[in-house]
Design a protein around this motif. Structure first.
Motif, PDB file in Angstrom:
ATOM      1  N   VAL A 293       0.813  -1.117  -0.022  1.00  0.00           N
ATOM      2  CA  VAL A 293      -0.113   0.146  -0.092  1.00  0.00           C
ATOM      3  C   VAL A 293       0.926   1.511  -0.043  1.00  0.00           C
ATOM      4  O   VAL A 293       0.469   2.090  -0.825  1.00  0.00           O
ATOM      5  CB  VAL A 293      -0.886   0.043   1.178  1.00  0.00           C
TER       6      VAL A 293
ATOM      7  N   GLN B 242       3.861   1.692  -1.063  1.00  0.00           N
ATOM      8  CA  GLN B 242       4.469   1.957  -2.261  1.00  0.00           C
ATOM      9  C   GLN B 242       3.535   2.174  -3.519  1.00  0.00           C
ATOM     10  O   GLN B 242       3.737   3.502  -3.974  1.00  0.00           O
ATOM     11  CB  GLN B 242       5.015   0.578  -2.759  1.00  0.00           C
ATOM     12  N   ARG B 243       2.483   1.439  -3.506  1.00  0.00           N
ATOM     13  CA  ARG B 243       1.522   2.034  -4.776  1.00  0.00           C
ATOM     14  C   ARG B 243       0.629   3.069  -4.283  1.00  0.00           C
ATOM     15  O   ARG B 243       0.762   3.953  -5.233  1.00  0.00           O
ATOM     16  CB  ARG B 243       0.254   0.727  -4.526  1.00  0.00           C
ATOM     17  N   VAL B 244       0.410   3.517  -3.049  1.00  0.00           N
ATOM     18  CA  VAL B 244      -0.304   4.636  -3.068  1.00  0.00           C
ATOM     19  C   VAL B 244       0.584   5.882  -2.964  1.00  0.00           C
ATOM     20  O   VAL B 244       0.287   7.153  -3.338  1.00  0.00           O
ATOM     21  CB  VAL B 244      -1.345   4.552  -1.810  1.00  0.00           C
TER      22      VAL B 244
ATOM     23  N   ASN C 240      -7.303   5.800   1.564  1.00  0.00           N
ATOM     24  CA  ASN C 240      -6.045   6.299   1.485  1.00  0.00           C
ATOM     25  C   ASN C 240      -5.717   7.270   2.702  1.00  0.00           C
ATOM     26  O   ASN C 240      -4.568   7.024   3.134  1.00  0.00           O
ATOM     27  CB  ASN C 240      -5.885   7.133   0.124  1.00  0.00           C
TER      28      ASN C 240
ATOM     29  N   VAL D 109      -5.172   4.940   5.907  1.00  0.00           N
ATOM     30  CA  VAL D 109      -4.102   4.088   5.949  1.00  0.00           C
ATOM     31  C   VAL D 109      -2.606   5.026   5.826  1.00  0.00           C
ATOM     32  O   VAL D 109      -1.873   4.639   6.595  1.00  0.00           O
ATOM     33  CB  VAL D 109      -4.154   3.033   4.767  1.00  0.00           C
TER      34      VAL D 109
ATOM     35  N   LEU E 290      -4.463  -4.976  -5.189  1.00  0.00           N
ATOM     36  CA  LEU E 290      -3.661  -3.767  -5.690  1.00  0.00           C
ATOM     37  C   LEU E 290      -2.601  -4.424  -6.323  1.00  0.00           C
ATOM     38  O   LEU E 290      -2.091  -3.589  -7.531  1.00  0.00           O
ATOM     39  CB  LEU E 290      -3.168  -3.082  -4.261  1.00  0.00           C
TER      40      LEU E 290
END
Lengths: 302, 302
Positions: A16, A18-20, B13, B16, B138
DNA sequence: CGATTTCTCTGACTAGAGTCAGAGAATGCA
DNA sequence: TGCATTCTCTGACTCTAGTCAGAGAAATCG
């Protein structure tokens, strides 16, 4: 806590962030440092006092001041003294600021969209559902339960919200005068306790425990704010109050409730409360419950 | 994509990044800048070439060099020339470096634990399950499908892995010589296509499409790496190959498979393939499938 | 009324996380 | 053999994101 759980959480964190994180930089860090962008966002449509901005974002006053100068230089905000207290300054978005904020908003949408975009319909639905669950449970983990005086502003806020909700939900309406409500003294030590649940410092629920001498302990005024429902907060209140009653040497815990509060009734059942005949003549009660309580063995307290 | 979905993703988002971000700084940013910590982590137990570190972390060579000097000064790593190419330098952890890395590892565990800690057993299980789902979906969103030549190293890697797996899973073993496998030319345009799935640039699956003139299109050599399973990749391959077959004007798509590959058989059924009598005498096949394909209407292609 | 507190701002700093432009050594290729 | 390329390193910068110590104005308290 199993190590398999820990591993999964770590994998989640890695994926998360990384991706976000990458997308966040790509979409939101585009033409403005993120400090400024966050501030711009927090100002909101109505304008905001500088001190509250500082508080909400947890930033140094000098730093906020500098960020505001920079936004002001770009023509995005105006800062003027507060009409009533001229030490305080109020920030307001200009039209350009509002436009900038709108593009930030659109970018956030794009970011969210780009996470869903590569997935098919079914996968999207599953991802969103799982995100909602993670969101809910992580949020639940930050809710604190604090003992406060029933006269504390947060307690009063909860109690007022509670009464308002009862007025709306009870078929007959609700008049605090007619109800057998405890006075504040009955919910302060040594005659009782009062708990407030807080999320990010804001009150989102309350529950009181009456400890009448020589009689069973009793739960009163349990309420959870709509935005904090489905976080398991009701159950947490009950467990906490049971433990406290037990710590005060009580072995029986009681409560009464109105038939309109169906979710609460379900909760009481699922937490091991047994329905019993009326033990008081509270005019608004339709159901009465009790539960034997014992101090939990140390191994389970964790 | 509904706006309710977008909103939920944005909420996720925010929650987190806040929750994990704060903890990340608290646990991992303690006594070492996170740039150094990340580098220390990536070096790993075996040692690593500087150039590969740079590549993996996507950092400037000057920056990495400086970080290494700093780690070296703290006695955590040693840097020495690569034995075969003395331009390249190899970094290795010292005992102190290994110890430091172990504490980073422990802190990551603590971080993960602190997310679970405030929850009860049932909530923990639900959180971990939801995190696994988010993680999976993801990750699935970052897998790319690329057309490559079957001779490309990534394609060869997948094919070798595929054969190895067949040898292990078929009751009778598997000998590529005995099988009616297409030669490479049958999987390159115009006689066919070959797809490789990649995750973060690493190959994690493949699938070939044979387009024999005047005969139905045929799927061959579809494989997904164990670590990329449960991401819906098989289904994505099938959908992609159907579309490509349709684009080449084919209306029928065929495939054969071995009875040991139960997951694949389930997938074919659920994707609308019908089992049909044997249409070839492939010695390793027990089941034969076909499906009518049409170019999807533009509205569904998205 | 004077002292204290509250609120914002300025100036002076710091640390982290990079970027950019070579320089120098080793290697590969024609 | 010589020229180009690869790889690492150094020096000189930049930009964010802060922190810290007051100063000055306004409000509040006793």
């Amino acid at each position: 806590m199993h190590s398999a759980q820990i591993d999964q959480v770590r994998r989640f964190n890695r994926t998360v962030t990384q991706r976000v994180g990458v997308l966040h930089d790509h979409y939101l860090g585009r033409d403005r440092p993120i400090g400024e962008a966050r501030l711009l966002w927090e100002i909101g449509g109505q304008g905001e006092d500088v001190r509250r901005l500082r508080e909400r974002l947890g930033l140094d006053s000098g730093y906020v001041s500098r960020l505001l100068r920079s936004l002001e230089a770009d023509g995005l905000v105006t800062v003027e003294p507060h009409p009533r207290d001229r030490r305080v300054r109020t920030v307001r978005l200009t039209d350009a600021g509002r436009a900038e904020r709108a593009t930030l908003d659109a970018r956030s949408d794009e970011l969210a969209g780009s996470l869903l975009e590569p997935l098919n319909e079914a996968q999207r639905a599953r991802l969103v559902a799982a995100m909602a669950e993670v969101d809910r449970l992580l949020t639940a983990g930050t809710v604190t339960l604090d003992t406060v005086d029933p006269g504390h502003p947060d307690a009063l806020y909860c109690l007022r919200s509670y009464f308002t909700e009862l007025q709306e939900r009870f078929e007959t309406g609700f008049d605090p005068e007619r109800s057998l409500l405890p006075d504040a003294g009955e919910l302060t030590p040594p005659r009782g306790e009062f708990l407030v649940a807080r999320l990010h410092g804001e009150p989102v629920g309350c529950a009181g425990l009456k400890l009448p001498p020589g009689a069973p302990a009793e739960i009163k005024r349990m309420w959870v704010a709509p935005r904090a429902r489905r976080l398991g907060l009701g159950r947490r209140f009950l467990i906490e109050l049971e433990a406290r009653a037990a710590r005060h040497g009580r072995t029986l815990l009681r409560l009464d409730t109105n038939k309109a509060l169906t979710a609460a009734i379900g909760l009481y059942h699922s937490c091991g409360f047994q329905e019993v005949p009326a033990f008081n003549d509270e005019p608004y009660a339709h159901h009465w419950f009790e539960k034997r309580v014992t101090a939990p063995p140390a191994a389970l307290q964790e």
